[in-house]
Design a protein around this motif. Structure first.
Motif, short mmCIF file in Angstrom:
data_model
loop_
_atom_site.label_atom_id
_atom_site.label_comp_id
_atom_site.label_asym_id
_atom_site.label_seq_id
_atom_site.Cartn_x
_atom_site.Cartn_y
_atom_site.Cartn_z
N ILE A 130 -59.26 100.02 -58.21
CA ILE A 130 -58.75 101.26 -58.82
C ILE A 130 -58.56 101.10 -60.32
N ILE A 131 -57.97 99.98 -60.75
CA ILE A 131 -57.74 99.74 -62.18
C ILE A 131 -59.08 99.67 -62.93
N LEU A 132 -60.04 98.95 -62.36
CA LEU A 132 -61.35 98.84 -63.01
C LEU A 132 -62.05 100.20 -63.10
N TYR A 139 -63.44 106.54 -64.92
CA TYR A 139 -63.37 107.62 -63.95
C TYR A 139 -61.98 108.25 -63.93
N ASN A 140 -61.94 109.55 -63.60
CA ASN A 140 -60.63 110.21 -63.44
C ASN A 140 -60.18 110.09 -61.98
N ASP A 141 -58.99 110.58 -61.69
CA ASP A 141 -58.43 110.44 -60.34
C ASP A 141 -59.30 111.10 -59.27
N ARG A 142 -59.85 112.25 -59.59
CA ARG A 142 -60.70 112.96 -58.62
C ARG A 142 -61.95 112.13 -58.29
N ILE A 147 -65.01 108.27 -54.73
CA ILE A 147 -65.63 106.95 -54.55
C ILE A 147 -64.97 106.19 -53.40
N LEU A 148 -63.65 106.25 -53.33
CA LEU A 148 -62.91 105.50 -52.32
C LEU A 148 -62.73 106.25 -51.01
N GLY A 149 -63.16 107.51 -50.98
CA GLY A 149 -63.04 108.30 -49.77
C GLY A 149 -61.60 108.69 -49.47
N LEU A 150 -60.82 108.97 -50.52
CA LEU A 150 -59.42 109.34 -50.38
C LEU A 150 -59.19 110.74 -50.91
N SER A 151 -58.03 111.27 -50.63
CA SER A 151 -57.66 112.54 -51.26
C SER A 151 -57.27 112.26 -52.70
N ASN A 152 -57.33 113.28 -53.54
CA ASN A 152 -56.97 113.14 -54.95
C ASN A 152 -55.52 112.66 -55.09
N ALA A 153 -54.63 113.22 -54.28
CA ALA A 153 -53.22 112.85 -54.35
C ALA A 153 -53.00 111.39 -53.99
N VAL A 154 -53.67 110.91 -52.96
CA VAL A 154 -53.52 109.52 -52.53
C VAL A 154 -54.06 108.58 -53.60
N SER A 155 -55.21 108.93 -54.16
CA SER A 155 -55.81 108.11 -55.21
C SER A 155 -54.89 107.99 -56.41
N LYS A 156 -54.34 109.11 -56.85
CA LYS A 156 -53.44 109.10 -58.00
C LYS A 156 -52.18 108.31 -57.69
N ARG A 159 -52.88 104.59 -57.83
CA ARG A 159 -53.04 104.13 -59.20
C ARG A 159 -51.66 104.02 -59.88
N MET A 160 -50.81 105.00 -59.67
CA MET A 160 -49.47 104.98 -60.27
C MET A 160 -48.64 103.81 -59.72
N ARG A 161 -48.81 103.49 -58.44
CA ARG A 161 -48.09 102.35 -57.86
C ARG A 161 -48.55 101.04 -58.50
N VAL A 162 -49.87 100.93 -58.74
CA VAL A 162 -50.38 99.72 -59.38
C VAL A 162 -49.80 99.59 -60.78
N ILE A 163 -49.77 100.67 -61.52
CA ILE A 163 -49.21 100.66 -62.88
C ILE A 163 -47.74 100.25 -62.81
N GLN A 164 -47.02 100.80 -61.84
CA GLN A 164 -45.60 100.45 -61.67
C GLN A 164 -45.45 98.97 -61.36
#
Length: 174
Positions: A130-132, A139-142, A147-156, A159-164
């Motif tokens: 996700i970070i890469l 790439y943006n969240d959408r 790419i990962l086969g997730l919903s936009n909300a789950v992807s975002k 990513r926010m959890r990784v940043i945290q």
């Protein structure tokens, strides 16, 4: 033609009233020091004129004063909404990226490289991916969600959890 030379009345058509208050709208926008999105705020003012024209009651006071306060109030409300929105969407991940870039700018490229390598080894494979995708591939969240086969909300959210997690003390490598 100024507002004083053409008296405003709630009995006039909306088009006549709107035409008469154009200098007032310009004056309010100038006084509020709005220098961008001028047309947008002019439209907000026009809507305020329309609302005032619909609600006007001649027995309750001067129509031009009512229009003035309606226009100014609507524009101030919009400015407040914009300010609150901008305060809420402070981009957290840019701060992390700027920190990493500032390390490199200080001539500590090897230290930064070691730092990033150390951080990446502590992340799970999905988190690294996700970070890469976000910071390196751009790439943006959408797009990441697709790419990962997730919903936009789950992807975002991931990513926010990784940043945290990157901000947690265990990631502060000496």
């Amino acid at each position: 033609m100024t507002i004083e030379s053409k008296k405003l009345s709630s009995t006039q058509t909306f088009e006549e009233v709107l035409e008469a208050v154009q200098p007032m709208i310009t004056s309010i926008i100038t006084k509020l020091q709005i220098y961008k999105d001028f047309d947008y705020y002019r439209q907000i003012a026009s809507i305020a004129v329309w609302k005032a024209w619909l609600k006007a009651q001649p027995a309750k006071g001067q129509f031009s004063a009512y229009i003035y306060s309606s226009i100014k109030g609507e524009i101030l409300n919009e400015l407040s909404k914009e300010k609150n929105y901008l305060e809420r969407i402070t981009v957290v991940e840019d701060e992390t990226l700027h920190y990493m870039l500032s390390e490199r700018e200080r001539g500590e490229s090897q230290k930064s490289s070691d730092y990033l390598e150390c951080i990446f080894t502590q992340l799970e494979q999905g988190e690294r991916h996700i970070i890469l995708l976000y910071y390196v591939a751009g790439y943006n969240d959408r797009e990441i969600a697709d790419i990962l086969g997730l919903s936009n909300a789950v992807s975002k959210k991931r990513r926010m959890r990784v940043i945290q997690r990157l901000r947690e003390p265990i990631f502060q490598v000496e």
